[in-house]
Design an enzyme around this catalytic site. Sequence first.
Site, PDB file in Angstrom:
ATOM      1  N   THR A 186      65.553  18.439  41.082  1.00 51.33           N
ATOM      2  CA  THR A 186      65.730  18.188  39.129  1.00 51.33           C
ATOM      3  C   THR A 186      64.098  19.045  39.122  1.00 51.33           C
ATOM      4  O   THR A 186      63.515  18.973  39.750  1.00 51.33           O
ATOM      5  CB  THR A 186      65.954  17.220  38.297  1.00 51.33           C
ATOM      6  OG1 THR A 186      67.012  15.820  39.086  1.00 51.33           O
ATOM      7  CG2 THR A 186      65.379  16.714  36.919  1.00 51.33           C
TER       8      THR A 186
ATOM      9  N   GLU B  64      59.161  10.935  42.233  1.00 55.45           N
ATOM     10  CA  GLU B  64      59.407  11.341  43.399  1.00 55.45           C
ATOM     11  C   GLU B  64      61.151  11.820  42.955  1.00 55.45           C
ATOM     12  O   GLU B  64      61.807  12.328  43.169  1.00 55.45           O
ATOM     13  CB  GLU B  64      58.922  11.010  44.323  1.00 55.45           C
ATOM     14  CG  GLU B  64      57.432  11.665  44.492  1.00 55.45           C
ATOM     15  CD  GLU B  64      57.274  13.040  44.701  1.00 55.45           C
ATOM     16  OE1 GLU B  64      58.270  13.850  44.589  1.00 55.45           O
ATOM     17  OE2 GLU B  64      56.620  13.072  44.440  1.00 55.45           O
TER      18      GLU B  64
ATOM     19  N   CYS C  58      49.334  35.141  46.443  1.00 54.12           N
ATOM     20  CA  CYS C  58      49.324  33.579  47.686  1.00 54.12           C
ATOM     21  C   CYS C  58      48.482  33.705  48.051  1.00 54.12           C
ATOM     22  O   CYS C  58      46.891  34.905  49.049  1.00 54.12           O
ATOM     23  CB  CYS C  58      50.394  33.778  48.642  1.00 54.12           C
ATOM     24  SG  CYS C  58      50.954  32.480  49.569  1.00 54.12           S
TER      25      CYS C  58
ATOM     26  N   ASP D 198      60.311  19.341  51.576  1.00 54.77           N
ATOM     27  CA  ASP D 198      61.524  19.838  50.266  1.00 54.77           C
ATOM     28  C   ASP D 198      61.752  20.453  50.392  1.00 54.77           C
ATOM     29  O   ASP D 198      61.271  21.670  51.410  1.00 54.77           O
ATOM     30  CB  ASP D 198      60.947  18.724  49.045  1.00 54.77           C
ATOM     31  CG  ASP D 198      59.748  19.789  48.522  1.00 54.77           C
ATOM     32  OD1 ASP D 198      59.211  20.900  49.572  1.00 54.77           O
ATOM     33  OD2 ASP D 198      59.557  20.227  47.346  1.00 54.77           O
TER      34      ASP D 198
ATOM     35  N   GLY E  44      71.465  13.756  35.326  1.00 55.61           N
ATOM     36  CA  GLY E  44      72.041  13.093  36.293  1.00 55.61           C
ATOM     37  C   GLY E  44      72.183  12.662  37.310  1.00 55.61           C
ATOM     38  O   GLY E  44      71.218  12.206  37.420  1.00 55.61           O
TER      39      GLY E  44
ATOM     40  N   TYR F 210      62.614  12.472  52.462  1.00 52.62           N
ATOM     41  CA  TYR F 210      61.391  13.392  51.768  1.00 52.62           C
ATOM     42  C   TYR F 210      60.519  12.525  50.668  1.00 52.62           C
ATOM     43  O   TYR F 210      59.833  12.446  50.812  1.00 52.62           O
ATOM     44  CB  TYR F 210      62.043  14.270  50.990  1.00 52.62           C
ATOM     45  CG  TYR F 210      61.252  14.278  49.691  1.00 52.62           C
ATOM     46  CD1 TYR F 210      60.252  15.438  50.110  1.00 52.62           C
ATOM     47  CD2 TYR F 210      61.451  14.078  48.016  1.00 52.62           C
ATOM     48  CE1 TYR F 210      59.422  16.038  48.902  1.00 52.62           C
ATOM     49  CE2 TYR F 210      60.509  14.074  47.240  1.00 52.62           C
ATOM     50  CZ  TYR F 210      59.104  15.206  47.419  1.00 52.62           C
ATOM     51  OH  TYR F 210      58.490  15.857  46.366  1.00 52.62           O
TER      52      TYR F 210
ATOM     53  N   CYS G 286      53.775  37.296  46.536  1.00 52.09           N
ATOM     54  CA  CYS G 286      52.783  37.390  47.656  1.00 52.09           C
ATOM     55  C   CYS G 286      51.428  37.975  47.105  1.00 52.09           C
ATOM     56  O   CYS G 286      49.830  38.020  48.014  1.00 52.09           O
ATOM     57  CB  CYS G 286      53.201  38.198  48.668  1.00 52.09           C
ATOM     58  SG  CYS G 286      55.297  37.713  49.058  1.00 52.09           S
TER      59      CYS G 286
END
Length: 358
Positions: A54, A48, A210, A148, A92, A130, A207
């Site tokens: 990232t 996490e 979905c 998130d 990073g 989060y 969609c």
Amino acid sequence: MRDGSEAEAGAALLFWYDGHARVMPWRVGPAERAAGVRPDPYHVWLSEVMLQQTTVAAVRDYFRRFTARWPSVADLAAAEDGDVMAEWAGLGYYARARNLLKCARAVAAAGGQFPATAEGLRALPGIGPYTAAAVAAIAFDEPAVVVDGNVERVVARLWAIETPMPAAKPELVDKAGRLTPQLRPGDHAQAMMDLGATICTPRNPACALCPVNAFCAAKAQGIAAELPRKSPKPEKPTRFGLAYVAFDAAGGVLLERRPEKGLLGGMLGFPGSDWAETAPAPCPPLAADWTQLSHEVRHTFTHFHLRLRVFVAQAEGEGFTPRQDFSPAALPTVMRKVWDLAQARAQAGAAPPHPRGI
DNA sequence: GAACCGTGGCA
DNA sequence: TTGCCAAGGTT
């Protein structure tokens, strides 16, 4: 989404997840999941933190290297700072690595077990709302509300929330909470994120595929791809700087450890000027016959573009790192670009490329 | 709330 | 080539 449909939509989402969950090194397989097996909290936490801002593709190999080298949080807590920073190089947001070590050492000092609640996790370095909710839900089965960027997007579309970010955040958290089930909250959170990453994508959402499209208000209105709305971002300024790459006779390299705070904090780098919006004054780290390379290094950070002029020289003195003790992979990317340019120049000197006209 | 903090992939 | 974007946290 209409009020009262949350449970039905949540069930459809979990059903979809059972058949489409992405396979990742920090997840347990479908059979284990069905048997109620929870993943290792250390693995969940580490993944996490790595996944903050990232992509999954970028994280995979880093996660495998970290867990191979440091199999437990106690192992990581006992690691040298420089080794962890070197292993994180290239990923990073280096404050994450510094906080990762602080967190590991806090957990190790408290007995080696992660807090099992979002509230307890939230108090640790590098763990915000989060990550605390995600680890609590995925590793400890707490019905925490995990929000998130993926969840924000999915929820904004399901309820067709047109308030621009970040003002919409409280409303999105409220809606996400209504959707969070008491049963399998960790799978629900991961299902939301997988849905956001593979189907309910920022651009061109699929969609038709979905599992919850029947509940989606944005799809009904034909505005799914436009949500969540965001205010335009300001233009990035360009900054300029100088970097000096010095070699000693044995091939050693002059490196410096950057200050703990600020940009690239705690990482290795080459000496050089500050990075400002005006032309920097020469500031060689030692007296030598410096050669300016014909190309410059260009790199873009979160909030500015950088153009670095690179100088190289042969020199003698204190503080050179022996070549065998230095791995370019331990450099942050902008410094690795400087290194690559200096190497290309050295190669060219050894074997000049064929002239190609002009 | 807003600024700061990396990087690589992709349209 | 350029801008946007990704499982955010800290100050």
